[in-house]
Design an enzyme around this catalytic site. Structure first.
Site, short mmCIF file in Angstrom:
data_model
loop_
_atom_site.label_atom_id
_atom_site.label_comp_id
_atom_site.label_asym_id
_atom_site.label_seq_id
_atom_site.Cartn_x
_atom_site.Cartn_y
_atom_site.Cartn_z
N TRP A 1 50.64 47.54 21.88
CA TRP A 1 50.37 47.55 23.39
C TRP A 1 49.59 46.09 23.84
O TRP A 1 49.93 45.64 24.71
CB TRP A 1 49.81 48.77 23.63
N HIS A 2 48.77 45.64 22.63
CA HIS A 2 47.78 44.56 22.98
C HIS A 2 48.53 43.09 22.88
O HIS A 2 48.24 42.34 23.58
CB HIS A 2 46.71 44.45 21.99
N GLY A 3 49.74 43.32 22.25
CA GLY A 3 50.40 42.03 22.22
C GLY A 3 51.64 42.01 21.16
O GLY A 3 51.62 42.91 20.16
#
Length: 466
Positions: A310-312
């Site tokens: 989700w963060h990248g």
């Protein structure tokens, strides 16, 4: 539009004044906040407003297939912008010698797309679960999805909490507004003074880790831990405080996570809105911890790997999630993931030696994870760790200047003291000295520091890239 910009300092008082002039007309007040939110977001690129508008199409109670269709479509849009190039490039590196044959989109990532996509999805799921009735007020729903203080980087709100606040008349509360301004001031201080000062040294060292000795690398890793906390929790404080100016209450997103005594407690205190989102919509539906030990292991890895992704779109984020899953597993398998549910050193001024040791160990483990998070590639992270441990005791940390050292040191010390003293408060400036001159001296000191650094630098928030 950045919170730490001149444009926002002009935008906020104008929106605040006009908003409360419309207080007698709920529909027009909500329409105005939607328009202001679209202006705030469109300041970067007006074309991305179409993505936000798309998220409001599903407001009726969906059937199962409609719900899943809506989820898949929203995630497909998120995946197209955020993950398509990553997976194509990874496939090409593995099987095509790195040649993508012009398949990469190289699309600009819309700011905050992960945040408002998850917020809209929570509404769809909650309506299907009958946790909330579908709204018949499209303007209120637009306001819920696009409310500008938390649109770009959270907190990720639930419809059960935020949406009803837009369907009911709001009255101006002076104490709530003052409390919001205090929280905003502390958020600006953590972002502009603490996080951005740390960033100068962190960017320098992480950019060329082979130039520095082990002590400097350790210092940079510690400062990045502080930077990302000051940056992201600072944004959350500004967003929550700004919302209070408009009579809207948002959920707490950080509760002094670096005062945690183990990784499980850390995750109950760090980015709470995202952690609980994954818990309620992914971890529990998978069975949570009430399944066989092998399934618990699988569920734990799923939740942390998805959180990392989700963060990248980078293998470093997946490695970061994998690392935290390894730290979390012994606690949940041993039934010790809920042993620290109270505030550390409750009723005491200082922690015990045991508590201090637990907090230090948890901070160091989190810092090790942040090295993975901050590195550009897995190879860079491996080289950083190798150089760190290979030359840990060779020389003293290299600092950019004595002034930077004083600013960083004093601002971190002040932050640690204020947040420790008020670790059980709604936010660190919720409780201030009763004497008026002392209280206003605190305001003046913080405002001068914030004003100076706002003029001298303008750095984006780290989580804008997510």
């Amino acid at each position: 539009m950045l919170f730490n910009s001149t444009e926002f300092l002009i935008f906020l008082p104008i929106v605040f004044g006009l908003y409360w002039l419309l207080r007698r007309w709920l529909l027009w007040q909500n329409l105005f906040i939607v328009a202001a939110s679209y202006l705030f977001y469109g300041w970067w690129d007006w074309r991305f407003l179409l993505l936000i508008a798309f998220t409001v199409l599903q407001r009726e109670r969906p059937r199962l297939w409609v719900m899943w269709g809506n989820i898949v479509l929203n995630l497909a849009i998120l995946g197209l912008f955020k993950y398509y190039d990553f997976f194509v490039q990874s496939f090409a590196d593995a099987f095509l010698g790195g040649d993508t044959h012009g398949l990469l989109l190289r699309a600009v990532l819309p700011v905050g797309i992960s945040f408002y996509t998850f917020q809209a999805l929570s509404y769809t799921i909650d309506v299907y679960r009958r946790s909330i009735q579908p709204t018949r007020d499209p303007v209120a729903f637009f306001a819920y999805v696009s409310f500008f203080p938390q649109l770009v980087a959270g907190p990720i709100e639930r419809a059960t909490s935020l949406l009803p606040q837009f369907t009911q008349p709001r009255t101006f509360s002076y104490p709530l507004a003052v409390d919001g301004l205090r929280q905003m001031l502390w958020g600006f201080f953590k972002k502009l003074v603490v996080a951005d000062s740390c960033a100068l040294y962190v960017d320098l060292v992480f950019g060329h880790p082979d130039w520095y000795n082990g002590a400097s690398l350790l210092l940079a890793a510690v400062l990045f831990s502080i930077q990302i906390y000051g940056d992201f929790s600072g944004y959350s404080d500004i967003a929550i405080g700004c919302s209070k100016l408009f009579g809207i209450r948002l959920r707490t997103n950080f509760r002094t996570p670096y005062f945690s005594r183990d990784i499980a407690e850390f995750w109950r205190r760090w980015h709470i809105s995202l952690t609980t989102w994954f818990r309620d919509y992914l971890y529990i539906p998978l069975g949570g911890s009430r399944v066989s030990p092998p399934r618990v292991v699988l569920n734990t890895f799923v939740i942390f790997l998805v959180s990392g992704l989700w963060h990248g779109a980078n293998w470093t984020f997946l490695a970061w999630g994998f690392f935290h899953a390894l730290l979390f597993l012994p606690l949940i398998l041993g039934g010790r993931n809920r042993r620290h549910t109270d505030t550390v050193a409750a009723g005491r001024r200082l922690p015990s030696l045991r508590e201090a040791g637990q907090m230090l160990l948890t901070f160091l483990l989190a810092t090790a994870g942040w090295i993975l998070f901050r590195s550009d590639t897995i190879v860079d992270a491996g080289a950083y760790f190798a150089h760190l441990f290979g030359y840990l005791f060779s020389g003293a940390p290299t600092l950019t200047s004595h002034l930077d050292a004083w600013v960083v040191g004093l601002s971190i010390l002040l932050t640690a003291i204020v947040e420790w003293v008020n670790r059980d408060a709604d936010h660190p400036l919720a409780r201030l000295p009763r004497r008026r001159w002392t209280r206003w001296a605190c305001y003046a000191l913080l405002c001068c520091a914030v004003g100076f650094f706002m003029v001298t630098r303008e750095m984006p928030f780290i989580y804008f890239q997510f």
